[in-house]
Motif scaffolding. Structure first.
Motif, PDB file in Angstrom:
ATOM      1  N   ALA A  57       0.853  -1.182   0.000  1.00 58.39           N
ATOM      2  CA  ALA A  57       0.000   0.000   0.000  1.00 58.39           C
ATOM      3  C   ALA A  57       0.893   1.237   0.000  1.00 58.39           C
ATOM      4  O   ALA A  57       2.114   1.140  -0.092  1.00 58.39           O
ATOM      5  CB  ALA A  57      -0.926  -0.017   1.216  1.00 58.39           C
ATOM      6  N   GLY A  58       0.275   2.379   0.097  1.00 59.31           N
ATOM      7  CA  GLY A  58       1.041   3.607   0.127  1.00 59.31           C
ATOM      8  C   GLY A  58       0.205   4.726   0.688  1.00 59.31           C
ATOM      9  O   GLY A  58      -0.972   4.550   0.999  1.00 59.31           O
ATOM     10  N   ALA A  59       0.839   5.889   0.816  1.00 56.90           N
ATOM     11  CA  ALA A  59       0.129   7.031   1.381  1.00 56.90           C
ATOM     12  C   ALA A  59       0.605   8.327   0.751  1.00 56.90           C
ATOM     13  O   ALA A  59       1.720   8.425   0.245  1.00 56.90           O
ATOM     14  CB  ALA A  59       0.338   7.075   2.892  1.00 56.90           C
ATOM     15  N   PHE A  60      -0.277   9.300   0.795  1.00 61.76           N
ATOM     16  CA  PHE A  60      -0.011  10.660   0.370  1.00 61.76           C
ATOM     17  C   PHE A  60      -0.002  11.509   1.631  1.00 61.76           C
ATOM     18  O   PHE A  60      -1.012  11.609   2.325  1.00 61.76           O
ATOM     19  CB  PHE A  60      -1.123  11.124  -0.581  1.00 61.76           C
ATOM     20  CG  PHE A  60      -1.021  12.559  -0.994  1.00 61.76           C
ATOM     21  CD1 PHE A  60      -0.206  12.921  -2.049  1.00 61.76           C
ATOM     22  CD2 PHE A  60      -1.742  13.549  -0.334  1.00 61.76           C
ATOM     23  CE1 PHE A  60      -0.108  14.254  -2.444  1.00 61.76           C
ATOM     24  CE2 PHE A  60      -1.651  14.881  -0.721  1.00 61.76           C
ATOM     25  CZ  PHE A  60      -0.828  15.232  -1.776  1.00 61.76           C
ATOM     26  N   TRP A  61       1.141  12.093   1.978  1.00 60.15           N
ATOM     27  CA  TRP A  61       1.279  12.889   3.197  1.00 60.15           C
ATOM     28  C   TRP A  61       1.077  14.350   2.843  1.00 60.15           C
ATOM     29  O   TRP A  61       1.798  14.903   2.014  1.00 60.15           O
ATOM     30  CB  TRP A  61       2.651  12.665   3.788  1.00 60.15           C
ATOM     31  CG  TRP A  61       2.918  13.274   5.138  1.00 60.15           C
ATOM     32  CD1 TRP A  61       2.261  14.311   5.731  1.00 60.15           C
ATOM     33  CD2 TRP A  61       3.930  12.880   6.063  1.00 60.15           C
ATOM     34  NE1 TRP A  61       2.801  14.585   6.958  1.00 60.15           N
ATOM     35  CE2 TRP A  61       3.835  13.712   7.192  1.00 60.15           C
ATOM     36  CE3 TRP A  61       4.921  11.902   6.037  1.00 60.15           C
ATOM     37  CZ2 TRP A  61       4.691  13.601   8.282  1.00 60.15           C
ATOM     38  CZ3 TRP A  61       5.764  11.793   7.128  1.00 60.15           C
ATOM     39  CH2 TRP A  61       5.640  12.627   8.239  1.00 60.15           C
ATOM     40  N   ILE A 109      -3.956   1.643  -2.307  1.00 61.11           N
ATOM     41  CA  ILE A 109      -3.060   0.894  -3.196  1.00 61.11           C
ATOM     42  C   ILE A 109      -2.632   1.843  -4.320  1.00 61.11           C
ATOM     43  O   ILE A 109      -3.475   2.417  -5.014  1.00 61.11           O
ATOM     44  CB  ILE A 109      -3.764  -0.351  -3.780  1.00 61.11           C
ATOM     45  CG1 ILE A 109      -4.320  -1.239  -2.656  1.00 61.11           C
ATOM     46  CG2 ILE A 109      -2.808  -1.132  -4.684  1.00 61.11           C
ATOM     47  CD1 ILE A 109      -3.297  -1.728  -1.638  1.00 61.11           C
ATOM     48  N   PRO A 110      -1.321   2.018  -4.512  1.00 61.07           N
ATOM     49  CA  PRO A 110      -0.855   2.957  -5.535  1.00 61.07           C
ATOM     50  C   PRO A 110      -1.315   2.577  -6.940  1.00 61.07           C
ATOM     51  O   PRO A 110      -1.243   1.413  -7.331  1.00 61.07           O
ATOM     52  CB  PRO A 110       0.668   2.869  -5.440  1.00 61.07           C
ATOM     53  CG  PRO A 110       0.946   2.316  -4.083  1.00 61.07           C
ATOM     54  CD  PRO A 110      -0.209   1.409  -3.769  1.00 61.07           C
ATOM     55  N   ALA A 111      -1.793   3.579  -7.679  1.00 62.56           N
ATOM     56  CA  ALA A 111      -2.082   3.384  -9.106  1.00 62.56           C
ATOM     57  C   ALA A 111      -0.784   3.514  -9.882  1.00 62.56           C
ATOM     58  O   ALA A 111      -0.619   2.918 -10.938  1.00 62.56           O
ATOM     59  CB  ALA A 111      -3.105   4.406  -9.578  1.00 62.56           C
ATOM     60  N   GLU A 112       0.119   4.320  -9.366  1.00 64.16           N
ATOM     61  CA  GLU A 112       1.456   4.473  -9.948  1.00 64.16           C
ATOM     62  C   GLU A 112       2.407   4.852  -8.827  1.00 64.16           C
ATOM     63  O   GLU A 112       2.005   5.457  -7.831  1.00 64.16           O
ATOM     64  CB  GLU A 112       1.466   5.525 -11.049  1.00 64.16           C
ATOM     65  CG  GLU A 112       1.021   6.898 -10.596  1.00 64.16           C
ATOM     66  CD  GLU A 112       0.924   7.904 -11.724  1.00 64.16           C
ATOM     67  OE1 GLU A 112       1.700   8.874 -11.708  1.00 64.16           O
ATOM     68  OE2 GLU A 112       0.078   7.700 -12.612  1.00 64.16           O
ATOM     69  N   ILE A 113       3.651   4.480  -9.009  1.00 67.69           N
ATOM     70  CA  ILE A 113       4.672   4.787  -8.014  1.00 67.69           C
ATOM     71  C   ILE A 113       5.651   5.772  -8.641  1.00 67.69           C
ATOM     72  O   ILE A 113       6.264   5.467  -9.664  1.00 67.69           O
ATOM     73  CB  ILE A 113       5.384   3.517  -7.533  1.00 67.69           C
ATOM     74  CG1 ILE A 113       4.352   2.596  -6.862  1.00 67.69           C
ATOM     75  CG2 ILE A 113       6.523   3.860  -6.569  1.00 67.69           C
ATOM     76  CD1 ILE A 113       4.860   1.247  -6.450  1.00 67.69           C
TER      77      ILE A 113
END
Length: 162
Positions: free
Chosen positions: A107-111, A140-144
């Motif tokens: 997963a990921g996050a936007f801070w 879940i990232p759509a793009e990294i």
């Protein structure tokens, strides 16, 4: 993924897949984050889960990249300025642990700092005396995003003290 790999490959995610992330999974990452260092075991962090109505009131310019979940991490103030600063630093460590735990599981996050504005603090019901660490879109990232160059650490070493 080992710790160094997690640290070096974690990114601030700007676009997310629409699929929901189970709240229990997020809570698991928050539980892992709670092992952050904190002076005198103050555990100063507080978490708020942001629902759709509150999220709409915040009116973030990218809607947190379309993240399916949004949380706010704050830090309780202290009885003195040094205690407040220690609490804020501990809560920032908590946030980093959360980001790494989420990343390690795909997963990921936007801070974002949006929650620190007086308007957002009011919308989110953040108590007086609490510091905002950040508001995080989680999913879940759509793009990294690609790695951004870092200054070599040798250039950041200010001194070697005897």
């Amino acid at each position: 993924m080992n710790t160094l790999e997690a640290i070096q490959t974690r990114r601030n995610i700007k676009a997310f897949k629409p699929e929901a992330v189970d709240k229990e999974r997020i809570i698991g990452w928050l539980e892992a984050a709670s092992f952050a260092p904190n002076h005198r075991m103050t555990e100063p962090w507080e978490i708020r889960f942001v629902g759709p109505e509150t999220r709409a009131l915040l009116n973030h310019k990218t809607d947190f990249g379309g993240a399916p979940a949004v949380i706010v991490i704050t830090s309780k103030g202290g009885a003195s300025e040094p205690e407040r600063e220690e609490n804020l630093m501990a809560a920032a460590c908590f946030a980093q642990n959360f980001l790494l735990a989420a990343h390690a599981e795909g997963a990921g996050a936007f801070w974002s700092s949006l929650a620190a504005s007086p308007r957002s603090r009011d919308i989110l019901g953040i108590p007086e005396g609490h510091d905002v660490v950040g508001i995080f879109g989680v999913g879940i990232p759509a793009e990294i995003p690609p790695l951004k160059d870092r200054t070599p650490i040798a250039l950041k070493i200010a001194a070697e003290l005897a």
